[in-house]
Design a protein around this motif. Structure first.
Motif, mmCIF file in Angstrom:
data_model
loop_
_atom_site.group_PDB
_atom_site.id
_atom_site.type_symbol
_atom_site.label_atom_id
_atom_site.label_comp_id
_atom_site.label_asym_id
_atom_site.label_seq_id
_atom_site.Cartn_x
_atom_site.Cartn_y
_atom_site.Cartn_z
ATOM 1 N N SER A 129 0.835 -1.198 0.000
ATOM 2 C CA SER A 129 0.000 0.000 0.000
ATOM 3 C C SER A 129 0.870 1.248 0.000
ATOM 4 O O SER A 129 0.596 2.226 -0.681
ATOM 5 C CB SER A 129 -0.924 0.006 1.213
ATOM 6 N N GLU A 130 1.961 1.185 0.779
ATOM 7 C CA GLU A 130 2.937 2.273 0.778
ATOM 8 C C GLU A 130 4.235 1.776 1.385
ATOM 9 O O GLU A 130 4.258 0.847 2.191
ATOM 10 C CB GLU A 130 2.422 3.492 1.533
ATOM 11 N N PHE A 144 12.029 4.707 -2.794
ATOM 12 C CA PHE A 144 10.633 5.144 -2.727
ATOM 13 C C PHE A 144 10.576 6.663 -2.669
ATOM 14 O O PHE A 144 11.452 7.322 -2.111
ATOM 15 C CB PHE A 144 9.883 4.502 -1.556
ATOM 16 N N ASP A 145 9.521 7.222 -3.285
ATOM 17 C CA ASP A 145 9.404 8.672 -3.408
ATOM 18 C C ASP A 145 8.579 9.266 -2.265
ATOM 19 O O ASP A 145 8.204 8.560 -1.317
ATOM 20 C CB ASP A 145 8.811 9.049 -4.767
ATOM 21 N N HIS A 150 5.638 10.029 -2.230
ATOM 22 C CA HIS A 150 4.298 9.444 -2.187
ATOM 23 C C HIS A 150 4.341 7.983 -1.720
ATOM 24 O O HIS A 150 3.334 7.284 -1.803
ATOM 25 C CB HIS A 150 3.646 9.522 -3.560
ATOM 26 N N SER A 151 5.512 7.533 -1.280
ATOM 27 C CA SER A 151 5.718 6.170 -0.761
ATOM 28 C C SER A 151 5.563 5.098 -1.832
ATOM 29 O O SER A 151 5.221 3.957 -1.531
ATOM 30 C CB SER A 151 4.762 5.881 0.411
ATOM 31 N N HIS A 152 5.828 5.462 -3.094
ATOM 32 C CA HIS A 152 5.771 4.502 -4.191
ATOM 33 C C HIS A 152 7.169 3.946 -4.447
ATOM 34 O O HIS A 152 8.139 4.699 -4.539
ATOM 35 C CB HIS A 152 5.227 5.162 -5.458
ATOM 36 N N SER A 191 10.163 2.252 -6.589
ATOM 37 C CA SER A 191 10.683 2.113 -7.951
ATOM 38 C C SER A 191 11.973 1.300 -7.898
ATOM 39 O O SER A 191 12.682 1.304 -6.891
ATOM 40 C CB SER A 191 10.953 3.481 -8.581
ATOM 41 N N SER A 247 11.744 -0.084 -13.458
ATOM 42 C CA SER A 247 10.325 0.261 -13.438
ATOM 43 C C SER A 247 10.030 1.492 -14.286
ATOM 44 O O SER A 247 8.900 1.674 -14.745
ATOM 45 C CB SER A 247 9.851 0.479 -12.002
#
Length: 375
Positions: A78-79, A265-266, A268-270, A272, A317
């Motif tokens: 989710s994050e 992770f960025d 926004h907690s995504h 890559s 990614s």
């Protein structure tokens, strides 16, 4: 005895490999490799069942970075709140023999029996390529072993580790040599026994929430990755034996390198991913991939191009990271005699065979060709 430099370390370090091609225990180590591989496979299946029922992951062992990427796809993130990596400084050379034998003996015995102690299998049989468990020793042309025999083989190997160096013979009484066939499996299963025991203790003490903090923990031999568990280092003394030294190797608060991957992770907690190659940090040119003028068939040489594209597209990614790797690869190959027009044909073949790897970029075939080969 072979000395291999670790040029990516600052300062430079080294690794010693004990050559075992003509060692008297070579055949024994090969057989144990097949047997322990079957034991490990059984453990993985059991841990998958446990995870599906309890939501707790007891199996941290990875085969390669591809399996890690597959985990990222199959499990829901989710994050991402933290990425931590760790490395056992001297794993092979510090494993205590007594603990190694006791831990592996317990794992082997458990592989032959049900959880309640009743007999599940009586023998393990060595096939041509792999070992498998059976209940009858009447396997035509194949050798069968009981659990007691397997333990005896293992203990004999550990008790009879000798290394020749400088014309002198030394017996290794602590640790196992890097070079014998089953060494990675011995280290893997040794660490697994502690990791699983630690999680079982948490569950037994009703600390289910704490146990699930380790669901995104992965280990490849002596490299550990922990995601969304920022306090993993605090748990280390409770997981592993004191003889083993483990250090944190995390790059930044939001990124880390693990195997051949760079994870980040960025805001926004995504998460890559992209390719990480230790050799990129070297201050000299690396000679890799065959030159087209070398004495190898042309088709397999161009096949290397496809194999690297598969690796890059799996790991990267973002399209920009894929293009950077692709351009670097294509330039190097063309400098080594590869023909651009033929590379274009093989690139089209790659896209046609593995559309699922490039579809995520939402880029046309012509664009991939233009960006990667600068056509």
């Amino acid at each position: 005895m072979y000395w291999i430099p670790k040029l990516h370390k600052i300062p430079y370090k080294q690794r010693y490999i004990a050559g075992s091609s003509s060692c008297s225990t070579k055949e024994l180590s090969i057989r144990l490799t097949k047997i322990l591989s079957a034991v490990k496979e059984g453990l993985q299946k059991y841990c998958e069942t446990v995870y599906s029922r309890s939501g707790i992951n007891h199996m941290w062992i990875l085969k390669n970075s591809k399996e890690l990427l597959d985990n990222f796809k199959s499990r829901s993130f989710s994050e991402i709140s933290s990425i931590k990596t760790f490395d056992f400084s001297t794993l092979y050379t510090t494993i205590p023999h007594v603990k190694l034998k006791n831990r592996l003996k317990e794992i082997i015995h458990n592989a032959f029996q049900h959880k309640n102690g009743s007999i599940r299998y009586k023998f393990i049989t060595l096939g041509f390529h792999k070992a498998y468990f059976v209940n009858s020793d009447k396997q035509k042309g194949k050798t069968c072993y009981t659990k007691e025999q397997v333990v005896s083989m293992l203990e004999f190997l550990i008790d009879n580790i000798f290394v020749e160096f400088g014309g002198r013979l030394f017996q290794q009484i602590v640790g196992i040599p890097m070079g014998t066939n089953c060494a990675p499996l011995l280290a893997d299963l040794f660490l697994f026994s502690y990791e699983s025991e630690f999680l079982q203790t948490l569950v037994k003490n009703k600390k289910i929430k704490e146990a699930r903090l380790f669901n995104f923990t992965f280990r490849y031999i002596d490299d550990v990755l922990s995601i969304n568990n920022p306090n993993f280092s605090d748990w280390i003394p409770l997981i592993y034996p004191p003889e083993l030294e483990i250090k944190e190797t995390t790059d930044t608060a939001s990124s880390a390198s693990f195997l051949d991957l760079y994870l980040e992770f960025d805001i926004h907690s995504h998460l890559s991913t992209r390719i990480y190659d230790k050799r990129d940090d070297f201050n000299f040119e690396i000679i890799n991939f065959p030159h087209l003028s070398s004495n190898i068939p042309t088709s397999p040489a161009y096949g290397i191009y496809i194999s690297q594209l598969i690796r890059y597209s799996r790991a990267c990614s973002s399209y920009s990271d894929f293009v950077k790797r692709h351009q670097c690869l294509s330039r190097k190959l063309m400098n080594q005699g590869y023909v651009k027009e033929r590379l274009v044909l093989f690139l089209k073949k790659f896209i046609g065979r593995y559309p699922e790897l490039v579809d995520k970029y939402s880029v046309s075939t012509s664009q991939i060709i233009h960006d990667g080969l600068e056509v």
